[in-house]
Write a protein that holds these residues in place. Structure first.
Motif, PDB file in Angstrom:
ATOM      1  N   GLU A   1       5.916 -21.214   3.381  1.00 44.15           N
ATOM      2  CA  GLU A   1       6.867 -20.827   2.331  1.00 44.15           C
ATOM      3  C   GLU A   1       6.341 -19.667   1.492  1.00 44.15           C
ATOM      4  OE1 GLU A   1       5.587 -23.898   2.661  1.00 44.15           O
ATOM      5  OE2 GLU A   1       7.268 -24.832   3.731  1.00 44.15           O
ATOM      6  N   SER A   2       5.021 -19.522   1.415  1.00 41.38           N
ATOM      7  CA  SER A   2       4.425 -18.505   0.533  1.00 41.38           C
ATOM      8  C   SER A   2       3.340 -17.732   1.290  1.00 41.38           C
ATOM      9  CB  SER A   2       3.838 -19.182  -0.711  1.00 41.38           C
ATOM     10  OG  SER A   2       3.171 -18.230  -1.514  1.00 41.38           O
ATOM     11  N   PRO A   3       3.740 -16.869   2.227  1.00 39.90           N
ATOM     12  CA  PRO A   3       2.744 -16.103   2.984  1.00 39.90           C
ATOM     13  C   PRO A   3       2.155 -14.967   2.154  1.00 39.90           C
ATOM     14  CG  PRO A   3       4.944 -15.406   3.594  1.00 39.90           C
ATOM     15  CD  PRO A   3       5.116 -16.560   2.641  1.00 39.90           C
ATOM     16  N   THR A   4       1.024 -14.458   2.618  1.00 41.33           N
ATOM     17  CA  THR A   4       0.466 -13.217   2.073  1.00 41.33           C
ATOM     18  C   THR A   4       0.808 -12.095   3.045  1.00 41.33           C
ATOM     19  OG1 THR A   4      -1.346 -14.336   0.934  1.00 41.33           O
ATOM     20  CG2 THR A   4      -1.626 -11.994   1.414  1.00 41.33           C
ATOM     21  N   ILE A   5       1.544 -11.108   2.564  1.00 42.70           N
ATOM     22  CA  ILE A   5       2.002 -10.004   3.408  1.00 42.70           C
ATOM     23  C   ILE A   5       1.377  -8.713   2.890  1.00 42.70           C
ATOM     24  CG2 ILE A   5       3.999  -8.700   4.226  1.00 42.70           C
ATOM     25  CD1 ILE A   5       5.650 -11.296   3.803  1.00 42.70           C
ATOM     26  N   ILE A   6       0.610  -8.060   3.746  1.00 43.43           N
ATOM     27  CA  ILE A   6      -0.053  -6.795   3.419  1.00 43.43           C
ATOM     28  C   ILE A   6       0.714  -5.712   4.148  1.00 43.43           C
ATOM     29  CG2 ILE A   6      -2.216  -5.518   3.531  1.00 43.43           C
ATOM     30  CD1 ILE A   6      -3.590  -8.354   3.694  1.00 43.43           C
ATOM     31  N   GLU A   7       1.417  -4.849   3.412  1.00 44.34           N
ATOM     32  CA  GLU A   7       2.381  -3.977   4.065  1.00 44.34           C
ATOM     33  C   GLU A   7       2.422  -2.593   3.425  1.00 44.34           C
ATOM     34  OE1 GLU A   7       6.345  -5.542   3.518  1.00 44.34           O
ATOM     35  OE2 GLU A   7       5.824  -6.291   1.527  1.00 44.34           O
ATOM     36  N   ALA A   8       2.947  -1.665   4.217  1.00 45.42           N
ATOM     37  CA  ALA A   8       3.152  -0.305   3.723  1.00 45.42           C
ATOM     38  C   ALA A   8       4.341  -0.258   2.782  1.00 45.42           C
ATOM     39  CB  ALA A   8       3.382   0.644   4.895  1.00 45.42           C
ATOM     40  N   ALA A   9       4.236   0.571   1.756  1.00 46.95           N
ATOM     41  CA  ALA A   9       5.397   0.833   0.913  1.00 46.95           C
ATOM     42  C   ALA A   9       6.486   1.483   1.766  1.00 46.95           C
ATOM     43  CB  ALA A   9       5.003   1.745  -0.240  1.00 46.95           C
ATOM     44  N   PRO A  10       7.754   1.292   1.425  1.00 50.65           N
ATOM     45  CA  PRO A  10       8.835   1.863   2.229  1.00 50.65           C
ATOM     46  C   PRO A  10       8.646   3.356   2.483  1.00 50.65           C
ATOM     47  CG  PRO A  10       9.719   0.375   0.581  1.00 50.65           C
ATOM     48  CD  PRO A  10       8.255   0.521   0.269  1.00 50.65           C
ATOM     49  N   ASN A  11       8.770   3.743   3.754  1.00 52.92           N
ATOM     50  CA  ASN A  11       8.682   5.138   4.192  1.00 52.92           C
ATOM     51  C   ASN A  11       7.313   5.765   3.975  1.00 52.92           C
ATOM     52  OD1 ASN A  11      11.518   5.146   4.852  1.00 52.92           O
ATOM     53  ND2 ASN A  11      11.919   5.323   2.658  1.00 52.92           N
ATOM     54  N   ASP A  12       6.286   4.953   3.713  1.00 53.89           N
ATOM     55  CA  ASP A  12       4.927   5.465   3.548  1.00 53.89           C
ATOM     56  C   ASP A  12       4.067   5.078   4.744  1.00 53.89           C
ATOM     57  OD1 ASP A  12       5.448   6.685   1.180  1.00 53.89           O
ATOM     58  OD2 ASP A  12       4.285   5.321  -0.082  1.00 53.89           O
ATOM     59  N   GLN A  13       2.964   5.807   4.933  1.00 50.24           N
ATOM     60  CA  GLN A  13       2.025   5.513   6.004  1.00 50.24           C
ATOM     61  C   GLN A  13       0.614   5.420   5.428  1.00 50.24           C
ATOM     62  OE1 GLN A  13       2.382   4.865   9.724  1.00 50.24           O
ATOM     63  NE2 GLN A  13       0.609   3.976   8.727  1.00 50.24           N
ATOM     64  N   PRO A  14       0.231   4.275   4.906  1.00 50.70           N
ATOM     65  CA  PRO A  14      -1.137   4.128   4.393  1.00 50.70           C
ATOM     66  C   PRO A  14      -2.148   3.998   5.528  1.00 50.70           C
ATOM     67  CG  PRO A  14       0.050   2.058   4.200  1.00 50.70           C
ATOM     68  CD  PRO A  14       1.043   3.059   4.701  1.00 50.70           C
ATOM     69  N   ILE A  15      -3.309   4.596   5.331  1.00 47.99           N
ATOM     70  CA  ILE A  15      -4.383   4.589   6.318  1.00 47.99           C
ATOM     71  C   ILE A  15      -5.616   3.931   5.709  1.00 47.99           C
ATOM     72  CG2 ILE A  15      -5.944   6.015   7.701  1.00 47.99           C
ATOM     73  CD1 ILE A  15      -3.701   8.179   7.660  1.00 47.99           C
ATOM     74  N   LEU A  16      -6.112   2.899   6.353  1.00 52.15           N
ATOM     75  CA  LEU A  16      -7.411   2.321   5.999  1.00 52.15           C
ATOM     76  C   LEU A  16      -8.443   2.957   6.915  1.00 52.15           C
ATOM     77  CD1 LEU A  16      -6.516  -1.462   5.574  1.00 52.15           C
ATOM     78  CD2 LEU A  16      -6.616   0.314   3.823  1.00 52.15           C
ATOM     79  N   SER A  17      -9.335   3.739   6.328  1.00 54.94           N
ATOM     80  CA  SER A  17     -10.295   4.529   7.106  1.00 54.94           C
ATOM     81  C   SER A  17     -11.707   4.032   6.880  1.00 54.94           C
ATOM     82  CB  SER A  17     -10.200   6.012   6.719  1.00 54.94           C
ATOM     83  OG  SER A  17     -11.250   6.755   7.321  1.00 54.94           O
TER      84      SER A  17
ATOM     85  N   LEU B   1       0.843  -1.196   0.000  1.00 56.70           N
ATOM     86  CA  LEU B   1       0.000   0.000   0.000  1.00 56.70           C
ATOM     87  C   LEU B   1       0.875   1.241   0.000  1.00 56.70           C
ATOM     88  CD1 LEU B   1      -1.799  -2.345   1.266  1.00 56.70           C
ATOM     89  CD2 LEU B   1      -3.118  -0.482   2.301  1.00 56.70           C
ATOM     90  N   LYS B   2       0.694   2.069  -1.003  1.00 56.20           N
ATOM     91  CA  LYS B   2       1.372   3.359  -1.011  1.00 56.20           C
ATOM     92  C   LYS B   2       0.684   4.303  -0.036  1.00 56.20           C
ATOM     93  CE  LYS B   2       3.211   2.956  -5.695  1.00 56.20           C
ATOM     94  NZ  LYS B   2       3.442   3.633  -6.997  1.00 56.20           N
ATOM     95  N   GLY B   3       1.367   5.378   0.328  1.00 60.98           N
ATOM     96  CA  GLY B   3       0.861   6.299   1.336  1.00 60.98           C
ATOM     97  C   GLY B   3      -0.421   6.993   0.925  1.00 60.98           C
ATOM     98  N   GLY B   4      -1.188   7.436   1.945  1.00 59.62           N
ATOM     99  CA  GLY B   4      -2.450   8.115   1.704  1.00 59.62           C
ATOM    100  C   GLY B   4      -3.574   7.443   2.466  1.00 59.62           C
ATOM    101  N   THR B   5      -4.769   7.996   2.333  1.00 59.16           N
ATOM    102  CA  THR B   5      -5.934   7.486   3.045  1.00 59.16           C
ATOM    103  C   THR B   5      -6.851   6.752   2.078  1.00 59.16           C
ATOM    104  OG1 THR B   5      -5.833   9.279   4.662  1.00 59.16           O
ATOM    105  CG2 THR B   5      -7.912   8.087   4.485  1.00 59.16           C
ATOM    106  N   TYR B   6      -7.196   5.532   2.435  1.00 57.99           N
ATOM    107  CA  TYR B   6      -8.114   4.704   1.658  1.00 57.99           C
ATOM    108  C   TYR B   6      -9.449   4.668   2.394  1.00 57.99           C
ATOM    109  CZ  TYR B   6      -3.760   3.009  -0.483  1.00 57.99           C
ATOM    110  OH  TYR B   6      -2.538   2.924  -1.117  1.00 57.99           O
ATOM    111  N   PHE B   7     -10.424   5.401   1.903  1.00 52.14           N
ATOM    112  CA  PHE B   7     -11.740   5.426   2.531  1.00 52.14           C
ATOM    113  C   PHE B   7     -12.524   4.192   2.067  1.00 52.14           C
ATOM    114  CE2 PHE B   7     -10.525   9.933   2.733  1.00 52.14           C
ATOM    115  CZ  PHE B   7     -10.815  10.195   4.075  1.00 52.14           C
ATOM    116  N   LEU B   8     -12.844   3.318   2.995  1.00 54.51           N
ATOM    117  CA  LEU B   8     -13.478   2.045   2.670  1.00 54.51           C
ATOM    118  C   LEU B   8     -14.991   2.202   2.606  1.00 54.51           C
ATOM    119  CD1 LEU B   8     -11.456  -0.241   5.113  1.00 54.51           C
ATOM    120  CD2 LEU B   8     -10.877   0.379   2.754  1.00 54.51           C
TER     121      LEU B   8
END
Length: 624
Positions: free
Chosen positions: A91-107, A69-76
């Motif tokens: 061996e094959s996890p699903t990883i949901i993560e912020a892009a480097p140095n970004d702060q994504p918000i799920l709102s 997820l890139k930075g910014g607010t995602y209004f759900l």
């Protein structure tokens, strides 16, 4: 030359084929491929793509899938649903993560704009409809600061009830100074009673000179007047239960307060001195849950991991629809009453019964295993932050921030099924329903419980093999960490729970019958070791002003080892405990090395900069 170009093309093709990354950005489009250059717009679309890769056994997922997820607010517009088909593997996890140095918000919220002057210093805005439905909400955030729902007292001050009539389910209060409230639609009473609060929707308000009679809507009216624990407090020595009235436009009388006229879909707000509504970000919550991760008992979700994501702006509407009368820990009563003839299958002397419900959480997880939340932020939430409800195993909650939450920060485990009387021990035939082998570590939990004062920093019900270690719990209205449920000495599913090396301070700001660490019922092999507990607030409206403790093993607590816990005095309570509890070396004599080792470990101390401010104007209890 052609050979070189062909080799480069092959390398690029291989690189593309095995790049199992899916990018999301607020400016993206779900029709895009999900690359860094062409990101998708929603997590749901990214999860669908990942799900298809797994279904088709795409070789790109060999080493896992990263949803970035890139930075910014995602209004759900709906909760994000993670299901068994989204599960990864070791061996094959699903990883949901912020892009480097970004702060994504799920709102889970919606922005309120186009403010206009209304009257005096009060402004008004239209509230957007959600589909064809009018929007209702009980929280509001202005520039990331929680605003106050309009009420009849200023600050933290409260009034005292005059009496409570359990037969007529009515309450006498001093007549409000603000007139005309009998005509207000949606008026509520917020009442403090022992170790819990209640939210009661007022049906009638009758003024009789200097006293006013209140009655309430159902179902909360019956429950509030029939249940014995905790009941409204009446005492000449310490004062009657404290209360305030809330949710009426005439009560909007100071900066930072707001009122929502649901029928007219108008929102009124008195800005604070440094707020300018032409530029302010005003968010009202819409969704009660932002993430629902749910498997089944035979097909759990597994190997899904969240890293660096912020979860914000959840709602909770049950108090507006049915009232809210909790038994304990924010778990509300569906039915409850005193028994004319005492006795239940587990306790011959029990004089009451209750059936409870569970408030929603911003992020809730059931029937999952090997999942984790790491370096995430849970902020500006109405009820529970993160809830591992049922059937979860081998999960990790590590290094997260929980801040500005109306209810409990972290909750896990079954308490009671809605169909099961809450004092009966939980011992299911299929123990896969029990939350077990969960690690909660190095989280900062600060300014939680700020709306439902009877909730907790960390709350665990019927759990086993759970470790709660090196967390810091700070600025809470009631207890810091609570483990156990049932009020029973009977052996049940709970065992081998460990509360180790936590730092708990500045708690009990509003409610008593309280402790830094609190336990219930038999839990063989369990431990409370090496914790730091300090700074219990003097709660101004406590039912018994001396009923505060550093450690509190309550009804049925058995088979616990409690040792090497530092606190400034040996003020403990062991109430109706079961057998084989061992207490050793707890109090101010505990070694400084144990005291200093408690709380966040070194790699996580950066979180301490997020601590909510201490209420310096509120005194701290001193025990002689």
């Amino acid at each position: 030359m052609r050979t070189v170009m062909w080799m480069i093309a092959v390398c690029l093709l291989i690189q593309h084929t095995y790049a199992a990354d899916i990018y999301i950005a607020p400016s993206g489009n779900d029709l895009h491929a999900g690359t860094a250059a062409q990101p998708k717009a929603t997590m749901s679309a990214a999860l669908r793509q990942a799900r298809e890769w797994r279904r088709l056994h795409d070789p790109a997922i060999k080493d896992g899938i990263h949803i970035i997820l890139k930075g910014g607010t995602y209004f759900l517009y709906e909760p994000i649903f993670i299901r068994p088909e989204d599960a990864g593997t070791t061996e094959s996890p699903t990883i949901i993560e912020a892009a480097p140095n970004d702060q994504p918000i799920l709102s889970g919220g919606i922005q309120i704009r186009n403010w206009q002057p209304f009257k005096g210093k009060i402004w008004v805005a239209d509230v957007p409809a959600i589909g064809s439905e009018p929007l209702n909400f009980r929280q509001l955030w202005v520039n990331d600061i929680k605003a106050v729902r309009a009420k009849d007292t200023n600050g933290d001050s409260m009034q005292r009830i005059l009496s409570w009539n359990h037969q007529t389910a009515s309450c006498w209060i001093p007549t409000p100074l603000i007139r005309g409230l009998e005509k207000a639609s949606g008026l509520e009473m917020f009442i403090h009673q022992w170790w819990a609060i209640a939210n009661l929707r007022i049906r009638t308000l009758e003024v009789h000179g200097d006293s006013t009679l209140l009655t309430f809507h159902q179902p909360e009216s019956k429950i509030q007047s029939e249940h014995p624990w905790p009941a409204p407090w009446i005492s000449k020595e310490s004062g009657n239960s404290a209360f305030w009235l809330t949710n009426a436009l005439p009560l909007l009388d100071e900066p930072g307060e707001w009122y929502l006229d649901v029928k007219a879909q108008k929102l009124y707000y008195w800005p604070r001195d440094n707020e300018h509504l032409s530029t302010a970000t005003v968010i009202a919550p819409v969704l009660e849950s932002l993430i629902t991760m749910t498997g089944t008992i035979d097909n759990p979700v597994s190997h899904v991991h969240f890293k660096g994501i912020s979860f914000q702006h959840s709602s909770w509407l049950r108090p507006s629809k049915m009232g809210h009368v909790p038994l304990q820990a924010g778990l509300y009563m569906l039915d409850a009453y005193k028994l004319e003839v005492p006795g239940t299958p587990d306790k011959k002397g029990l004089e009451n019964q209750a059936w409870i419900g569970r408030p929603p959480a911003a992020v809730k997880v059931s029937y999952a295993q090997y999942t984790s939340f790491t370096a995430c932020r849970f902020e500006h939430l109405a009820s529970t932050g993160l809830d591992y409800e049922t059937g979860n195993r081998h999960d990790t909650i590590n290094g997260n921030l929980f801040k500005d939450i109306g209810g409990t920060g972290i909750q896990l485990g079954m308490y009671s099924d809605e169909a099961t009387e809450t004092h009966l021990p939980y011992h299911p035939t299929d123990t896969r329903t029990v939350c077990s082998n969960i690690m909660i570590s190095n989280n900062l939990i600060t300014d939680v419980t700020n709306e439902d004062w009877g909730t907790l920093g960390i709350s665990a019900g019927y759990v086993k093999d759970v470790t709660i270690a090196h967390n810091e719990v700070h600025e809470v209205s009631y207890t810091g960490i609570s483990v156990g449920w049932g009020w029973t000495k009977t052996i049940n599913v709970m065992s081998n729970n460990r509360i180790i090396g936590n730092k708990i301070h500045h708690y009990a700001r509003h409610m008593y019958d309280v402790a830094g660490i609190y336990t219930l019922s038999a839990q063989p092999g369990s431990e409370i070791i090496g914790n730091y507990i300090d700074s219990i607030y003097k709660a101004p409206y406590a039912h018994i002003p001396t009923h505060w403790f550093y450690l509190y093993t309550d009804e049925g607590t058995a088979y616990y080892t409690v040792k090497d816990n530092w606190c400034p005095a040996e003020k403990f309570l062991q109430n109706a405990n079961g057998p084989d509890n061992v207490w050793q070396n707890n109090g101010p004599q505990v070694a400084d090395s144990i005291k200093q080792a408690a709380g966040l470990e070194a790699p996580y101390k950066y979180l301490l900069s997020e601590k909510a401010p201490v209420h310096h104007s509120q005194p701290i209890n001193q025990y002689q």
